[in-house]
Design a protein around this motif. Structure first.
Motif, short mmCIF file in Angstrom:
data_model
loop_
_atom_site.label_atom_id
_atom_site.label_comp_id
_atom_site.label_asym_id
_atom_site.label_seq_id
_atom_site.Cartn_x
_atom_site.Cartn_y
_atom_site.Cartn_z
N ALA A 37 0.83 -1.20 0.00
CA ALA A 37 0.00 0.00 0.00
C ALA A 37 0.87 1.25 0.00
O ALA A 37 0.59 2.21 -0.73
CB ALA A 37 -0.94 0.00 1.20
N VAL A 38 1.93 1.25 0.79
CA VAL A 38 2.83 2.41 0.83
C VAL A 38 3.52 2.58 -0.52
O VAL A 38 3.69 3.70 -1.01
CB VAL A 38 3.84 2.27 1.98
N THR A 39 3.89 1.47 -1.14
CA THR A 39 4.50 1.53 -2.46
C THR A 39 3.54 2.13 -3.48
O THR A 39 3.95 2.96 -4.32
CB THR A 39 4.93 0.12 -2.91
N MET A 40 2.26 1.76 -3.40
CA MET A 40 1.29 2.34 -4.33
C MET A 40 1.10 3.84 -4.07
O MET A 40 0.99 4.63 -5.01
CB MET A 40 -0.05 1.61 -4.19
N ILE A 41 1.07 4.24 -2.81
CA ILE A 41 0.92 5.67 -2.49
C ILE A 41 2.11 6.45 -3.02
O ILE A 41 1.94 7.53 -3.63
CB ILE A 41 0.74 5.85 -0.97
N PHE A 53 -11.77 5.32 -7.67
CA PHE A 53 -12.26 4.89 -6.37
C PHE A 53 -12.09 3.39 -6.16
O PHE A 53 -12.26 2.90 -5.05
CB PHE A 53 -13.71 5.30 -6.18
N GLN A 54 -11.76 2.66 -7.21
CA GLN A 54 -11.51 1.24 -7.04
C GLN A 54 -10.29 1.01 -6.17
O GLN A 54 -10.24 0.04 -5.41
CB GLN A 54 -11.33 0.57 -8.40
N TYR A 55 -9.29 1.90 -6.25
CA TYR A 55 -8.13 1.79 -5.36
C TYR A 55 -8.57 1.97 -3.91
O TYR A 55 -8.16 1.23 -3.02
CB TYR A 55 -7.08 2.83 -5.70
N LEU A 56 -9.39 2.97 -3.68
CA LEU A 56 -9.86 3.24 -2.33
C LEU A 56 -10.74 2.10 -1.83
O LEU A 56 -10.60 1.64 -0.69
CB LEU A 56 -10.63 4.56 -2.31
N TRP A 57 -11.63 1.62 -2.67
CA TRP A 57 -12.54 0.54 -2.31
C TRP A 57 -11.75 -0.73 -1.96
O TRP A 57 -12.03 -1.40 -0.96
CB TRP A 57 -13.50 0.28 -3.47
N SER A 58 -10.76 -1.07 -2.78
CA SER A 58 -9.98 -2.28 -2.51
C SER A 58 -9.15 -2.13 -1.24
O SER A 58 -9.00 -3.09 -0.47
CB SER A 58 -9.08 -2.62 -3.70
N GLY A 59 -8.64 -0.94 -0.98
CA GLY A 59 -7.91 -0.71 0.27
C GLY A 59 -8.80 -0.85 1.48
O GLY A 59 -8.40 -1.42 2.51
N LEU A 60 -10.02 -0.35 1.38
CA LEU A 60 -10.97 -0.49 2.48
C LEU A 60 -11.34 -1.95 2.71
O LEU A 60 -11.53 -2.37 3.86
CB LEU A 60 -12.22 0.35 2.22
#
Length: 108
Positions: A37-41, A53-60
């Protein structure tokens, strides 16, 4: 480059295996997921790409899965407890549905 990548890959695997041995598999998977997750950020910060929002949804979903795992370890649930909770939810949904249906017929 091949030697450098091989050495860093070997060291990374050793860190993960040590983490599994000392803290357990769940902690190791959580740490590696957080690293991804940090690498993606960081990738979003340095490279321009569209944020959906798919990134946000999958993270949640990942965070929810971690929470559910921790919660289930703190509050063990037997099969009969699960059956009671499912029956309670079904009764609650039926009650809401029938109440809404009754009120709509009453008002009509």
């Amino acid at each position: 480059y091949a030697f450098l990548f091989s050495v860093t890959g070997y060291l990374g695997i050793q860190v993960v295996l040590t983490l599994v041995r000392t803290c357990g598999a769940f902690v190791a998977v959580t740490v590696t997921t957080c690293r991804k997750a940090v690498t993606m950020i960081i990738s979003f910060m340095f490279f321009s790409k569209p944020f959906t929002f798919q990134y946000l949804w999958s993270g949640l979903l990942v965070i929810f899965g971690i929470y559910m795992n921790i919660y289930s370890k703190k509050h063990p649930l037997s099969l009969s407890d699960l059956e009671m909770k499912v029956e309670y939810c079904i009764r609650y949904i039926k009650l809401k549905f029938y109440t809404k249906r009754y009120h709509s017929q009453y008002l009509a």
